[in-house]
Write a protein that holds these residues in place. Structure first.
Motif, short mmCIF file in Angstrom:
data_model
loop_
_atom_site.label_atom_id
_atom_site.label_comp_id
_atom_site.label_asym_id
_atom_site.label_seq_id
_atom_site.Cartn_x
_atom_site.Cartn_y
_atom_site.Cartn_z
N TYR A 39 -4.67 -14.54 -17.17
CA TYR A 39 -5.21 -14.92 -15.87
C TYR A 39 -6.17 -16.10 -15.97
CZ TYR A 39 -3.42 -10.27 -14.69
OH TYR A 39 -2.61 -9.17 -14.53
N LEU A 40 -6.67 -16.36 -17.18
CA LEU A 40 -7.54 -17.53 -17.37
C LEU A 40 -6.79 -18.83 -17.16
CD1 LEU A 40 -9.50 -16.45 -20.58
CD2 LEU A 40 -10.48 -16.80 -18.31
N HIS A 41 -5.47 -18.80 -17.30
CA HIS A 41 -4.68 -20.03 -17.26
C HIS A 41 -3.68 -20.06 -16.11
CE1 HIS A 41 -6.48 -20.63 -21.17
NE2 HIS A 41 -5.98 -19.48 -21.57
N LEU A 42 -3.69 -19.02 -15.29
CA LEU A 42 -2.82 -18.97 -14.12
C LEU A 42 -3.64 -19.18 -12.86
CD1 LEU A 42 -0.66 -15.74 -14.70
CD2 LEU A 42 0.17 -18.10 -14.79
N SER A 43 -3.05 -19.88 -11.90
CA SER A 43 -3.52 -19.73 -10.53
C SER A 43 -2.93 -18.40 -10.05
CB SER A 43 -3.00 -20.89 -9.67
OG SER A 43 -3.20 -20.64 -8.31
N PHE A 44 -3.68 -17.62 -9.27
CA PHE A 44 -3.13 -16.32 -8.90
C PHE A 44 -3.74 -15.82 -7.59
CE2 PHE A 44 -6.74 -15.41 -11.76
CZ PHE A 44 -7.50 -14.55 -10.96
N ASN A 45 -2.98 -14.96 -6.94
CA ASN A 45 -3.53 -14.14 -5.86
C ASN A 45 -3.11 -12.70 -6.11
OD1 ASN A 45 -0.71 -15.09 -4.79
ND2 ASN A 45 -1.21 -13.29 -3.57
N PHE A 46 -3.98 -11.78 -5.78
CA PHE A 46 -3.68 -10.35 -5.84
C PHE A 46 -3.79 -9.79 -4.43
CE2 PHE A 46 -4.06 -10.57 -10.36
CZ PHE A 46 -3.48 -9.41 -10.87
N GLY A 47 -2.82 -8.97 -4.05
CA GLY A 47 -2.92 -8.31 -2.76
C GLY A 47 -4.20 -7.50 -2.66
N PRO A 48 -4.94 -7.59 -1.55
CA PRO A 48 -6.20 -6.85 -1.43
C PRO A 48 -6.04 -5.35 -1.64
CG PRO A 48 -6.08 -8.53 0.26
CD PRO A 48 -4.74 -8.53 -0.41
N THR A 49 -4.98 -4.75 -1.11
CA THR A 49 -4.83 -3.31 -1.29
C THR A 49 -4.52 -2.97 -2.74
OG1 THR A 49 -2.51 -3.47 -0.58
CG2 THR A 49 -4.14 -2.91 1.10
N LEU A 50 -3.84 -3.86 -3.45
CA LEU A 50 -3.59 -3.65 -4.87
C LEU A 50 -4.90 -3.77 -5.66
CD1 LEU A 50 -1.87 -3.32 -7.41
CD2 LEU A 50 -1.33 -5.77 -7.28
N LEU A 51 -5.72 -4.77 -5.35
CA LEU A 51 -6.99 -4.91 -6.05
C LEU A 51 -7.89 -3.69 -5.82
CD1 LEU A 51 -8.07 -8.65 -5.67
CD2 LEU A 51 -7.45 -7.44 -7.77
N ALA A 52 -7.86 -3.14 -4.61
CA ALA A 52 -8.66 -1.94 -4.34
C ALA A 52 -8.19 -0.80 -5.23
CB ALA A 52 -8.54 -1.56 -2.87
N TRP A 53 -6.88 -0.67 -5.41
CA TRP A 53 -6.35 0.39 -6.28
C TRP A 53 -6.74 0.14 -7.74
CZ3 TRP A 53 -3.19 0.68 -10.51
CH2 TRP A 53 -2.74 1.95 -10.84
N LEU A 54 -6.61 -1.10 -8.21
CA LEU A 54 -6.97 -1.43 -9.59
C LEU A 54 -8.45 -1.16 -9.84
CD1 LEU A 54 -5.00 -4.76 -10.13
CD2 LEU A 54 -4.58 -2.59 -11.30
N PRO A 85 0.86 -1.20 0.00
CA PRO A 85 0.00 0.00 0.00
C PRO A 85 0.88 1.24 0.00
CG PRO A 85 -0.04 -1.11 2.14
CD PRO A 85 0.69 -2.01 1.21
N ARG A 86 0.58 2.18 -0.89
CA ARG A 86 1.42 3.37 -1.07
C ARG A 86 0.67 4.66 -0.75
NH1 ARG A 86 3.51 0.18 -5.67
NH2 ARG A 86 5.74 -0.12 -5.31
N GLU A 87 -0.57 4.56 -0.32
CA GLU A 87 -1.39 5.75 -0.13
C GLU A 87 -0.87 6.61 1.03
OE1 GLU A 87 -3.81 3.03 -2.53
OE2 GLU A 87 -2.54 2.78 -0.76
N ASN A 88 -0.94 7.91 0.83
CA ASN A 88 -0.69 8.84 1.93
C ASN A 88 -1.78 8.58 2.98
OD1 ASN A 88 -1.04 11.19 3.60
ND2 ASN A 88 0.04 12.43 2.09
N PRO A 89 -1.40 8.25 4.23
CA PRO A 89 -2.41 7.86 5.22
C PRO A 89 -3.41 8.96 5.57
CG PRO A 89 -0.20 7.22 5.94
CD PRO A 89 -0.03 8.12 4.76
N TRP A 90 -3.10 10.22 5.26
CA TRP A 90 -4.00 11.32 5.61
C TRP A 90 -4.99 11.63 4.50
CZ3 TRP A 90 0.92 10.78 7.26
CH2 TRP A 90 1.11 10.76 8.66
#
Length: 812
Positions: A68-83, A16-21
């Motif tokens: 992604y149709l042919h990969l097993s995968f995980n995405f970080g939750p904070t990254l998915l929120a940004w995407l 996570p790279r967001e400015n906390p404020w």
């Protein structure tokens, strides 16, 4: 015959790279030409893997596929929120891949991950459970199902962590083969497995009291070659390397698992997304090989063998989990002589701080909720909802009674305190070589935000003790000395109050147009009674602003005054709003006779009505600071450009003469040519975008200007020109896809692309290619064959392939 199953697992993650404020990522210059590293890696990896190119021998696109149709995968939750917020088309490819794999394979490709990528064996049991539960909740929200598998950050594991996964209903996880300590066959004896000396192509059961969890151990040699070796040099090389992981001598069904950082595919290894796509296509055509995800594998192969793991082990530290708590020798770069003696004191400082924060939360939240820690676990429902629409309902359910508005605000601040206490353990803070690196500074910013919330809630200042603890963490940078100095120089200047956010808004609104109400970052605002005037050389802006935090319900209601003395010299003051009469008094004092009062009197009145802290341009958040600077520079640059135009026109023939006789053009004249001819290009592209000139006229003038620049040896600044031409491409493409005069739009689009090539603009055609490919596969194709073929050539498609996709019969 025995089965040969292949599973490639990509771990896609950014810290996570967001400015906390403000809950937004500010510009990161090291990611140029992109705004920040999330933007850059999305463009280089996450997007391309959702639309990977299959190409022929001529480097022409023959198909666009979703890896992604042919990969097993995980995405970080904070990254998915940004995407989801910033790259929704990429996010859609990820979600679609899981849905389609679930439908076609009976098991989805996606697995869950610990919420903020903290090292779970080093977390407190309570934090570990929250990280797991938040990760599962995030997964359910995005993929609309319960996860079968769970990616442990850095694959860091111990028995307690595995047991907690099993308690939460997780079926399997993935580990490095070096994390196994022994294995055994059904009814057999335990066999030493240290050093990865065992068969990794079986699923293994680990017994955890009354429960159990399945472990898949990836092939370490192939994974290392894929990440750091030559496996991604070509599709053929990759497929051969994967086949080498199977062994007919094993005489049992094999599941070959390869786990790797997803960013390898395109970010770390340019073109890795295309290599993988071609290799997967070839593998999918093999009758002796089946590409599966791990849920699928458990349907194919029974779990008969058992395994035990090395306690406190991981995939990226040869010393277990020491990389995140000691100077173990593992690092990522840094000059010779640097050490990581700062790691242990950093963790110790955060552990002590966490204990104090948890004590505040437990004590204060007990007055609001019967079970504060259960409420923290359920707070994820609000974390996953940026608009916080159900905040009152959730807090009422947790409290078992309606809460007053003050109690709601207090509850939200307490829960935000705990969220930042979790974020400050993000693993990247320890991974790299230096305490002052951006990843470590980021987790210290989360700590600073938690400290601020604690101070606001109970009046207890935890910062002095925290700084003293950080002083025991030595920096490798002599100028920074230690963690205390790092915190003071790189963290504390970013700490912002609600008043500071209000000042940011006030200054920004005095420079550029802002609507009367809206949202800025994680705050809603309203601006009322805005007035502005000029007093000699000083411009004055006055008004009322109301601000509310979406996250904590904290509010600000203030009058603001912004003085602009010219250039970058701003002065902003805020004062509590005390009603219309007070506002009228302030307005009369500052704006009543602006031309008659001397500057000294104006400043005294400002000091009297706005006695608090002064804010300046440097107090704006970084992106807004640069936007304001751009507005301020615009008028100045226009004046200079007029001067350059005059110099250029007066000396054009001289420059041509000097160039003809092969004599150098003096620097000032060369700069005048650079600026003037670039400005001419922008004038033409701007007029073309606005529809003020036809495309043929624009093309003729742009070509003539580029030829003149070539003759004079002028350097054209093409970034802004490229932006305009890209918008021309996007506009014509949008019209084509919408069916508005598609024949004409197709011809114009091809002409623009041809012009861009002649001007050397090097446009990024990725998005246009994706859209044309989708269009060709739809029922919207209403152009003739020649126009479609022309577009295919200009957008680097194999002509016949795109024509066939668009429904044109082969010629002849």
């Amino acid at each position: 015959m025995t089965r040969r199953l292949l599973c490639l697992h990509g771990h896609f993650y950014q810290p996570p790279r967001e400015n906390p404020w403000i809950e937004a990522i500010e510009v990161q210059d090291s990611a140029e030409p992109f705004h920040d590293w999330n933007e850059r890696i999305a463009a280089e990896c996450y997007g391309p893997n959702g639309a990977a190119r299959l190409k022929n021998a001529d480097d022409r696109i023959v198909e666009i596929v979703n890896n992604y149709l042919h990969l097993s995968f995980n995405f970080g939750p904070t990254l998915l929120a940004w995407l989801e917020r910033h790259r929704p088309e990429v996010y859609a490819h990820v979600v679609e891949a899981d849905a389609r794999s679930l439908e076609g394979r009976g098991h989805g490709n996606a697995i869950a991950q610990g919420y903020s990528h903290s090292i779970l064996p080093l977390a407190s049991p309570r934090d570990r459970r929250t990280q797991i539960r938040w990760g599962i909740a995030d997964f359910r929200r995005r993929f609309h199902r319960a996860p079968e598998g769970f990616w442990l950050p850095e694959t860091a594991a111990d028995t307690a962590t595995l047991a907690m996964l099993a308690d939460e209903g997780i079926r399997f996880t993935i580990l490095s083969p070096y994390q196994a300590t022994r294995v055994r066959a059904p009814d057999g004896e335990w066999v030493d497995a240290t050093g990865a000396r065992f068969d990794p192509t079986r699923p293994y059961r680990v017994r955890l009291g009354a429960k159990e969890l399945v472990l898949f151990f990836y092939d370490g040699h192939i994974a290392r070659d894929l990440a750091f070796g030559e496996a991604l040099v070509s599709p053929e090389r990759l497929l051969a390397r994967l086949e080498g992981g199977f062994d007919p001598g094993r005489a049992h069904d094999e599941i070959l698992s390869i786990a790797f950082d997803g960013e390898t595919l395109g970010h770390h290894r340019k073109g890795g997304d295309e290599t993988l796509a071609a290799a997967l296509r070839a593998a999918g055509r093999r009758p002796d090989l089946e590409i599966v995800n791990l849920g699928q594998a458990l349907d194919r192969i029974p779990v008969e063998w058992e395994a035990e793991i090395v306690e406190g082990s991981s995939w990226s530290c040869a010393h277990g989990v020491e990389r995140w708590r000691s100077d173990c020798g593992c690092n990522a770069g840094g000059p010779p002589g640097w050490n990581q003696a700062w790691r242990a004191p950093l963790r110790e400082a955060l552990d002590v701080l966490r204990g104090k924060l948890d004590g505040i939360f437990e004590r204060e939240a007990a007055a609001l909720f019967p079970e504060p820690w259960r409420t923290r676990d359920r707070y994820v429902d609000l974390v996953l909802d940026p608009e916080r629409q159900d905040a009152d309902d959730l807090l009422r359910r947790e409290a078992g009674r309606p809460l007053t508005s003050d109690e709601v605000g207090r509850a939200l601040r307490l829960l935000e305190l705990e969220r930042h206490a979790l974020l400050m353990y993000t693993s990247c803070g320890w991974f790299f070589s230096e305490l002052s690196g951006i990843e470590t500074v980021q987790i210290l910013r989360y700590a600073a935000r938690a400290i601020q919330l604690a101070r606001d809630l109970v009046g207890l200042d935890l910062e002095p003790a925290f700084e003293a603890a950080l002083a025991r963490a030595p920096s490798n940078e002599p100028a920074l000395r230690d963690g205390r100095r790092v915190y003071q120089v790189l963290v504390k200047p970013s700490v912002v109050t609600l008043e500071g956010v209000g000042a940011h808004l006030a200054i920004a609104s005095s420079v550029r147009p802002l609507p009367d109400a809206g949202r800025t970052f994680c705050y809603t605002y309203r601006l009322e009674g805005r007035r502005s005037t000029q007093s000699g050389p000083v411009s004055i802006a006055l008004g009322r602003l109301q601000l509310e935090s979406v996250l904590t319900r904290e509010t600000l209601d203030a009058l603001y005054c912004v003085l602009h003395f010219g250039a970058a010299d701003f002065r902003c003051g805020l004062s509590p709003y005390r009603g219309p009469a007070h506002a009228q008094e302030v307005e009369a004092a500052l704006l009543g006779r602006p031309h008659a009062q001397p500057l000294s009197h104006l400043l005294r009145e400002v000091d009297r009505h706005f006695p608090g802290r002064d804010y300046g341009l440097g107090d704006l958040f970084l992106d807004e600071r640069r936007a304001v600077a751009e507005v301020l520079l615009e008028g100045t640059m226009e004046r200079y450009e007029d001067d350059y135009l005059e110099i250029f026109e007066d000396n054009r023939r001289l420059m041509e003469f000097l160039h003809d006789i092969d004599s150098p053009v003096p620097g000032p004249l060369r700069v005048a040519a650079d600026v003037t001819l670039t400005r001419r290009l922008l004038r033409v592209t701007g007029a073309a975008r606005a529809g003020d000139i036809d495309l043929a006229s624009a093309e003729a003038e742009l070509t003539a200007t580029a030829e003149l620049a070539r003759r004079l040896g002028a350097h054209l600044h093409l970034a802004a020109v490229r932006h305009d031409v890209r918008e021309l491409v996007e506009g014509r493409l949008a019209a084509l896809l919408a069916g508005r005069s598609p024949g004409a739009r197709a011809t114009e689009l091809a002409a623009i692309l041809d012009l861009a090539k002649r001007l050397g603009l090097e446009l990024d055609l990725w998005d246009a290619q994706n859209k044309l490919w989708a269009w060709a596969g739809s029922t919207l194709v209403t152009v003739d064959r020649a126009a479609a073929a022309d577009l295919a050539r200009h957008l680097w498609f194999d002509e016949e392939t795109l024509l066939a996709r668009a429904g044109f019969a082969a010629e002849g």
